[in-house]
Write a protein that holds these residues in place. Sequence first.
Motif, PDB file in Angstrom:
ATOM      1  N   ASP A 110      42.796  73.676  10.767  1.00  0.00           N
ATOM      2  CA  ASP A 110      41.921  74.755  10.197  1.00  0.00           C
ATOM      3  C   ASP A 110      41.663  76.232  10.774  1.00  0.00           C
ATOM      4  O   ASP A 110      40.902  76.836  10.897  1.00  0.00           O
ATOM      5  CB  ASP A 110      40.543  74.249   9.969  1.00  0.00           C
ATOM      6  CG  ASP A 110      39.808  73.827  11.190  1.00  0.00           C
ATOM      7  OD1 ASP A 110      40.234  73.990  12.307  1.00  0.00           O
ATOM      8  OD2 ASP A 110      38.717  73.461  11.299  1.00  0.00           O
ATOM      9  N   GLY A 111      42.686  76.676  11.542  1.00  0.00           N
ATOM     10  CA  GLY A 111      42.993  78.007  12.264  1.00  0.00           C
ATOM     11  C   GLY A 111      43.572  77.835  13.675  1.00  0.00           C
ATOM     12  O   GLY A 111      43.508  76.897  14.141  1.00  0.00           O
ATOM     13  N   ASP A 112      44.124  78.830  14.067  1.00  0.00           N
ATOM     14  CA  ASP A 112      44.580  79.136  15.451  1.00  0.00           C
ATOM     15  C   ASP A 112      43.306  79.094  16.271  1.00  0.00           C
ATOM     16  O   ASP A 112      42.090  79.698  15.998  1.00  0.00           O
ATOM     17  CB  ASP A 112      45.261  80.458  15.589  1.00  0.00           C
ATOM     18  CG  ASP A 112      46.512  80.509  14.752  1.00  0.00           C
ATOM     19  OD1 ASP A 112      46.986  79.623  14.470  1.00  0.00           O
ATOM     20  OD2 ASP A 112      47.151  81.548  14.688  1.00  0.00           O
ATOM     21  N   LEU A 113      43.587  78.568  17.569  1.00  0.00           N
ATOM     22  CA  LEU A 113      42.512  78.504  18.689  1.00  0.00           C
ATOM     23  C   LEU A 113      42.746  79.111  19.919  1.00  0.00           C
ATOM     24  O   LEU A 113      43.889  79.086  20.178  1.00  0.00           O
ATOM     25  CB  LEU A 113      41.856  76.995  18.618  1.00  0.00           C
ATOM     26  CG  LEU A 113      41.425  76.242  17.796  1.00  0.00           C
ATOM     27  CD1 LEU A 113      41.302  74.939  17.698  1.00  0.00           C
ATOM     28  CD2 LEU A 113      40.078  77.069  17.096  1.00  0.00           C
ATOM     29  N   ILE A 114      41.869  79.424  20.769  1.00  0.00           N
ATOM     30  CA  ILE A 114      42.350  79.837  22.018  1.00  0.00           C
ATOM     31  C   ILE A 114      41.323  78.963  22.967  1.00  0.00           C
ATOM     32  O   ILE A 114      40.093  78.910  22.854  1.00  0.00           O
ATOM     33  CB  ILE A 114      41.740  81.352  22.250  1.00  0.00           C
ATOM     34  CG1 ILE A 114      42.464  82.233  21.125  1.00  0.00           C
ATOM     35  CG2 ILE A 114      41.966  81.612  23.646  1.00  0.00           C
ATOM     36  CD1 ILE A 114      41.876  83.459  21.189  1.00  0.00           C
ATOM     37  N   PHE A 115      41.877  78.534  23.753  1.00  0.00           N
ATOM     38  CA  PHE A 115      41.195  77.598  25.027  1.00  0.00           C
ATOM     39  C   PHE A 115      41.531  77.944  26.367  1.00  0.00           C
ATOM     40  O   PHE A 115      42.710  78.507  26.520  1.00  0.00           O
ATOM     41  CB  PHE A 115      41.798  76.292  25.090  1.00  0.00           C
ATOM     42  CG  PHE A 115      41.415  75.332  24.086  1.00  0.00           C
ATOM     43  CD1 PHE A 115      40.358  74.377  23.911  1.00  0.00           C
ATOM     44  CD2 PHE A 115      42.372  74.991  22.758  1.00  0.00           C
ATOM     45  CE1 PHE A 115      39.888  73.438  22.931  1.00  0.00           C
ATOM     46  CE2 PHE A 115      42.162  74.099  21.722  1.00  0.00           C
ATOM     47  CZ  PHE A 115      40.896  73.462  21.581  1.00  0.00           C
ATOM     48  N   ASP A 116      40.704  78.099  27.104  1.00  0.00           N
ATOM     49  CA  ASP A 116      40.650  78.441  28.582  1.00  0.00           C
ATOM     50  C   ASP A 116      40.619  76.974  29.307  1.00  0.00           C
ATOM     51  O   ASP A 116      39.469  76.526  28.970  1.00  0.00           O
ATOM     52  CB  ASP A 116      39.679  79.298  29.200  1.00  0.00           C
ATOM     53  CG  ASP A 116      40.258  80.969  28.911  1.00  0.00           C
ATOM     54  OD1 ASP A 116      41.600  81.175  28.379  1.00  0.00           O
ATOM     55  OD2 ASP A 116      39.690  81.642  29.197  1.00  0.00           O
ATOM     56  N   VAL A 117      41.324  76.517  30.136  1.00  0.00           N
ATOM     57  CA  VAL A 117      41.486  75.200  30.560  1.00  0.00           C
ATOM     58  C   VAL A 117      41.512  75.250  32.064  1.00  0.00           C
ATOM     59  O   VAL A 117      42.504  75.840  32.670  1.00  0.00           O
ATOM     60  CB  VAL A 117      42.677  74.159  30.068  1.00  0.00           C
ATOM     61  CG1 VAL A 117      42.290  72.808  30.663  1.00  0.00           C
ATOM     62  CG2 VAL A 117      42.261  74.191  28.507  1.00  0.00           C
ATOM     63  N   GLU A 118      40.507  74.839  32.878  1.00  0.00           N
ATOM     64  CA  GLU A 118      40.651  74.691  34.341  1.00  0.00           C
ATOM     65  C   GLU A 118      40.928  73.416  34.730  1.00  0.00           C
ATOM     66  O   GLU A 118      40.177  72.285  34.311  1.00  0.00           O
ATOM     67  CB  GLU A 118      39.251  75.022  35.045  1.00  0.00           C
ATOM     68  CG  GLU A 118      39.301  74.899  36.418  1.00  0.00           C
ATOM     69  CD  GLU A 118      37.964  75.224  37.069  1.00  0.00           C
ATOM     70  OE1 GLU A 118      38.027  75.441  38.278  1.00  0.00           O
ATOM     71  OE2 GLU A 118      36.887  75.122  36.451  1.00  0.00           O
ATOM     72  N   LEU A 119      42.045  73.022  35.294  1.00  0.00           N
ATOM     73  CA  LEU A 119      42.357  71.687  35.727  1.00  0.00           C
ATOM     74  C   LEU A 119      41.456  71.225  37.026  1.00  0.00           C
ATOM     75  O   LEU A 119      42.094  71.745  38.069  1.00  0.00           O
ATOM     76  CB  LEU A 119      43.939  71.352  35.772  1.00  0.00           C
ATOM     77  CG  LEU A 119      44.291  70.103  36.315  1.00  0.00           C
ATOM     78  CD1 LEU A 119      43.921  68.991  35.274  1.00  0.00           C
ATOM     79  CD2 LEU A 119      46.047  69.923  36.349  1.00  0.00           C
ATOM     80  N   LEU A 120      40.714  70.392  37.074  1.00  0.00           N
ATOM     81  CA  LEU A 120      39.943  70.218  38.369  1.00  0.00           C
ATOM     82  C   LEU A 120      40.541  69.029  39.008  1.00  0.00           C
ATOM     83  O   LEU A 120      40.773  69.108  40.474  1.00  0.00           O
ATOM     84  CB  LEU A 120      38.660  69.651  37.837  1.00  0.00           C
ATOM     85  CG  LEU A 120      37.608  70.795  37.179  1.00  0.00           C
ATOM     86  CD1 LEU A 120      36.284  70.090  36.765  1.00  0.00           C
ATOM     87  CD2 LEU A 120      37.195  71.834  38.070  1.00  0.00           C
ATOM     88  N   SER A 121      40.902  68.175  38.292  1.00  0.00           N
ATOM     89  CA  SER A 121      41.786  67.009  39.122  1.00  0.00           C
ATOM     90  C   SER A 121      42.606  66.146  38.136  1.00  0.00           C
ATOM     91  O   SER A 121      42.364  66.271  36.880  1.00  0.00           O
ATOM     92  CB  SER A 121      40.681  66.025  39.660  1.00  0.00           C
ATOM     93  OG  SER A 121      39.974  65.526  38.945  1.00  0.00           O
ATOM     94  N   ILE A 122      43.415  65.115  38.720  1.00  0.00           N
ATOM     95  CA  ILE A 122      44.235  64.440  37.889  1.00  0.00           C
ATOM     96  C   ILE A 122      43.941  62.923  38.354  1.00  0.00           C
ATOM     97  O   ILE A 122      43.974  62.560  39.579  1.00  0.00           O
ATOM     98  CB  ILE A 122      45.648  64.756  38.298  1.00  0.00           C
ATOM     99  CG1 ILE A 122      46.163  66.279  37.887  1.00  0.00           C
ATOM    100  CG2 ILE A 122      46.626  63.840  37.457  1.00  0.00           C
ATOM    101  CD1 ILE A 122      47.364  66.625  38.351  1.00  0.00           C
ATOM    102  N   GLY A 123      43.849  62.123  37.326  1.00  0.00           N
ATOM    103  CA  GLY A 123      43.781  60.609  37.681  1.00  0.00           C
ATOM    104  C   GLY A 123      44.809  59.911  37.444  1.00  0.00           C
ATOM    105  O   GLY A 123      45.958  60.375  36.981  1.00  0.00           O
ATOM    106  N   GLN A 124      44.607  58.729  37.106  1.00  0.00           N
ATOM    107  CA  GLN A 124      45.811  57.617  36.711  1.00  0.00           C
ATOM    108  C   GLN A 124      45.577  57.417  34.993  1.00  0.00           C
ATOM    109  O   GLN A 124      44.419  57.197  34.766  1.00  0.00           O
ATOM    110  CB  GLN A 124      45.747  56.434  37.445  1.00  0.00           C
ATOM    111  CG  GLN A 124      46.577  56.320  38.776  1.00  0.00           C
ATOM    112  CD  GLN A 124      46.013  57.398  39.737  1.00  0.00           C
ATOM    113  OE1 GLN A 124      45.058  57.437  40.187  1.00  0.00           O
ATOM    114  NE2 GLN A 124      47.105  58.184  40.345  1.00  0.00           N
TER     115      GLN A 124
END
Length: 124
Positions: A110-124
Amino acid sequence: TNAEGDEQVSSIVDGVEWPISLDEALTELVTEDLVEGTGDVAKEGDTVVVNYRLSTADGTPVPGNDTFQTNSPFTSPLSSLIAAWQQGIPGMKEGGLRRLLVPSDLAYGDGDLIFDVELLSIGQ
């Protein structure tokens, strides 16, 4: 300090222009690393812990979609998220901040979007 007198926590997004708006409709996912992380690299299929904020293409923040403000990181397997995150998060390093400019067909339709994403950690 904020209006309530509480100590404000410094955030990775301090000083990052937000919200922004798009000048034209997107035809593909565009990623931009605003802060290069220094930790492990996210891979397809990983579970990630992130902070994020979301706005519409005209720059209107989407209420309830800013975990930087609420200090409530979000955890999920990438495979459970929208296509834009499945494509746009792999390759990010822990501690990084990436902007995703998302065409409608890779989000909710329903429309273009803008995300700012901070990667805090990676799990399994």
